[in-house]
Write an enzyme that holds these catalytic residues in place. Structure first.
Site, PDB file in Angstrom:
ATOM      1  N   ARG A  39      11.629  -6.244   4.847  1.00  0.00           N
ATOM      2  CA  ARG A  39      11.455  -4.780   4.708  1.00  0.00           C
ATOM      3  C   ARG A  39      12.515  -4.020   5.507  1.00  0.00           C
ATOM      4  NH1 ARG A  39       5.501  -2.567   5.213  1.00  0.00           N
ATOM      5  NH2 ARG A  39       5.522  -3.414   7.321  1.00  0.00           N
ATOM      6  N   ARG A  67      -8.893   1.975   9.236  1.00  0.00           N
ATOM      7  CA  ARG A  67      -8.638   0.560   9.516  1.00  0.00           C
ATOM      8  C   ARG A  67      -9.781  -0.075  10.301  1.00  0.00           C
ATOM      9  NH1 ARG A  67      -2.632   0.987   9.249  1.00  0.00           N
ATOM     10  NH2 ARG A  67      -1.710  -1.076   9.280  1.00  0.00           N
ATOM     11  N   ARG A  85      11.605  -2.416  11.215  1.00  0.00           N
ATOM     12  CA  ARG A  85      10.550  -1.950  12.119  1.00  0.00           C
ATOM     13  C   ARG A  85      10.352  -2.939  13.265  1.00  0.00           C
ATOM     14  NH1 ARG A  85       5.427  -0.229   8.447  1.00  0.00           N
ATOM     15  NH2 ARG A  85       4.419  -1.288  10.186  1.00  0.00           N
ATOM     16  N   LYS A 109       0.841  -1.209   0.000  1.00  0.00           N
ATOM     17  CA  LYS A 109       0.000   0.000   0.000  1.00  0.00           C
ATOM     18  C   LYS A 109       0.875   1.258   0.000  1.00  0.00           C
ATOM     19  CE  LYS A 109      -2.049  -0.914   4.000  1.00  0.00           C
ATOM     20  NZ  LYS A 109      -1.444  -2.205   4.389  1.00  0.00           N
ATOM     21  N   ARG A 145      -0.731  -9.053  13.363  1.00  0.00           N
ATOM     22  CA  ARG A 145      -1.249  -7.942  12.544  1.00  0.00           C
ATOM     23  C   ARG A 145      -2.193  -8.470  11.471  1.00  0.00           C
ATOM     24  NH1 ARG A 145       4.271  -5.494  10.866  1.00  0.00           N
ATOM     25  NH2 ARG A 145       3.072  -4.095   9.538  1.00  0.00           N
TER      26      ARG A 145
HETATM   27  P1  AMP Z   1       1.448   0.617   9.124  1.00  0.00           P
HETATM   28  O1  AMP Z   1       2.688   1.434   8.988  1.00  0.00           O
HETATM   29  O2  AMP Z   1       0.294   1.155   8.327  1.00  0.00           O
HETATM   30  O3  AMP Z   1       1.684  -0.849   8.910  1.00  0.00           O
HETATM   31  O4  AMP Z   1       0.988   0.766  10.658  1.00  0.00           O
HETATM   32  C1  AMP Z   1       1.795   0.290  11.711  1.00  0.00           C
HETATM   33  C2  AMP Z   1       0.982   0.180  12.976  1.00  0.00           C
HETATM   34  O5  AMP Z   1       0.488   1.475  13.364  1.00  0.00           O
HETATM   35  C3  AMP Z   1      -0.264  -0.697  12.887  1.00  0.00           C
HETATM   36  O6  AMP Z   1       0.008  -2.078  13.054  1.00  0.00           O
HETATM   37  C4  AMP Z   1      -1.101  -0.123  14.045  1.00  0.00           C
HETATM   38  O7  AMP Z   1      -0.614  -0.554  15.290  1.00  0.00           O
HETATM   39  C5  AMP Z   1      -0.810   1.367  13.923  1.00  0.00           C
HETATM   40  N1  AMP Z   1      -1.769   2.050  13.024  1.00  0.00           N
HETATM   41  C6  AMP Z   1      -1.495   2.646  11.823  1.00  0.00           C
HETATM   42  N2  AMP Z   1      -2.608   3.145  11.268  1.00  0.00           N
HETATM   43  C7  AMP Z   1      -3.617   2.867  12.136  1.00  0.00           C
HETATM   44  C8  AMP Z   1      -5.018   3.087  12.115  1.00  0.00           C
HETATM   45  N3  AMP Z   1      -5.614   3.715  11.084  1.00  0.00           N
HETATM   46  N4  AMP Z   1      -5.744   2.647  13.169  1.00  0.00           N
HETATM   47  C9  AMP Z   1      -5.169   2.020  14.210  1.00  0.00           C
HETATM   48  N5  AMP Z   1      -3.861   1.754  14.285  1.00  0.00           N
HETATM   49  C10 AMP Z   1      -3.072   2.167  13.261  1.00  0.00           C
END
Ligand code: AMP
Length: 212
Positions: free
Chosen positions: A122, A88, A153, A13, A164
């Site tokens: 990654r 989300r 990360r 994404k 996740r």
């Molecule tokens: P990402 O970088 O999009 O994979 O997000 C990493 C982590 O940030 C996720 O696993 C969640 O813990 C948190 N996170 C990111 N976006 C959201 C969201 N819209 N709602 C809730 N948690 C989020």
């Protein structure tokens, strides 16, 4: 142009959102990137979010909604934006709907076996946030764009990835039906190269403009 990317962690994404944001001259808004920035800066919001992220859980809706409301009210987002990782949950989607309307939601349809290898490989630049696959870096540990140090990360380990994925299936996957009902969901197969997928997305956008 207001677009959003939906899909499991590791579907690509962010990669596609960066390409489209550059192409259309609108900001790439990633709630994950925003949270990691808050953690890096040591803010209260970052401290609150850290444990949720490291356990592979979602950060509470009120925290995310407050953050995104501010972000999309900024001047650079008035011409549009590419959302990545938000909404989300159904609550987040309903809140967004009350604030603005999306032109399209791209659902990148990846299989679990494609995801795990991609996420464990990654690497992220500590300085500019660019994302790479370790296998394409030829052993280098610095960012090809800005020479910042690359890191893995904290939530990109196999155990957290499984969590996740399960959180995605329970809380986020239902948004596929939500946006299908609103007639704006576009499915994109996770097949071929990054460029192939970008081309598929652009073809869908062209077809939308033709019929607009
Ligand atoms: P990402 O970088 O999009 O994979 O997000 C990493 C982590 O940030 C996720 O696993 C969640 O813990 C948190 N996170 C990111 N976006 C959201 C969201 N819209 N709602 C809730 N948690 C989020």
């Amino acid at each position: 142009m207001k677009l959003m990317f939906l899909g499991p962690p590791g579907a690509g994404k962010g990669t596609q959102a960066v390409v489209l944001a550059e192409r259309f001259g609108v900001p790439h808004i990633s709630t994950g990137d925003m949270l990691r920035e808050q953690i890096k800066s040591g803010t209260a919001l970052g401290q609150k979010a850290k444990a949720f992220i490291e356990e592979g859980q979602l950060v509470p809706d009120d925290v995310i909604i407050g953050m995104i409301k501010q972000r999309i009210a900024e001047p650079d987002a008035q011409r549009g934006f590419i959302l990545d990782g938000f909404p989300r949950t159904r609550k987040q989607a309903e809140t967004l709907e009350g604030l603005t309307s999306l032109d399209a939601v791209f659902n990148i349809d990846s299989r679990d076996d494609q995801i795990v290898g991609r996420i464990t490989g990654r690497r992220v630049c500590q300085e500019c946030g660019a994302v790479y696959q370790a296998s394409r870096l030829g052993g280098s540990t610095t960012c090809p764009k800005c020479e910042g140090a690359l890191y893995v990360r904290a939530d990109d380990n196999e155990e957290t990835i499984r969590e996740r994925l399960s959180v995605y299936k329970k809380s986020t996957q239902p948004l596929i039906a939500y946006y299908t009902e609103r007639g704006i969901l576009k499915n994109i197969a996770d097949e071929g190269s990054i460029d192939d997928i970008t081309q598929n997305i652009l073809s869908v956008l062209d077809a939308m403009n033709d019929y607009a």
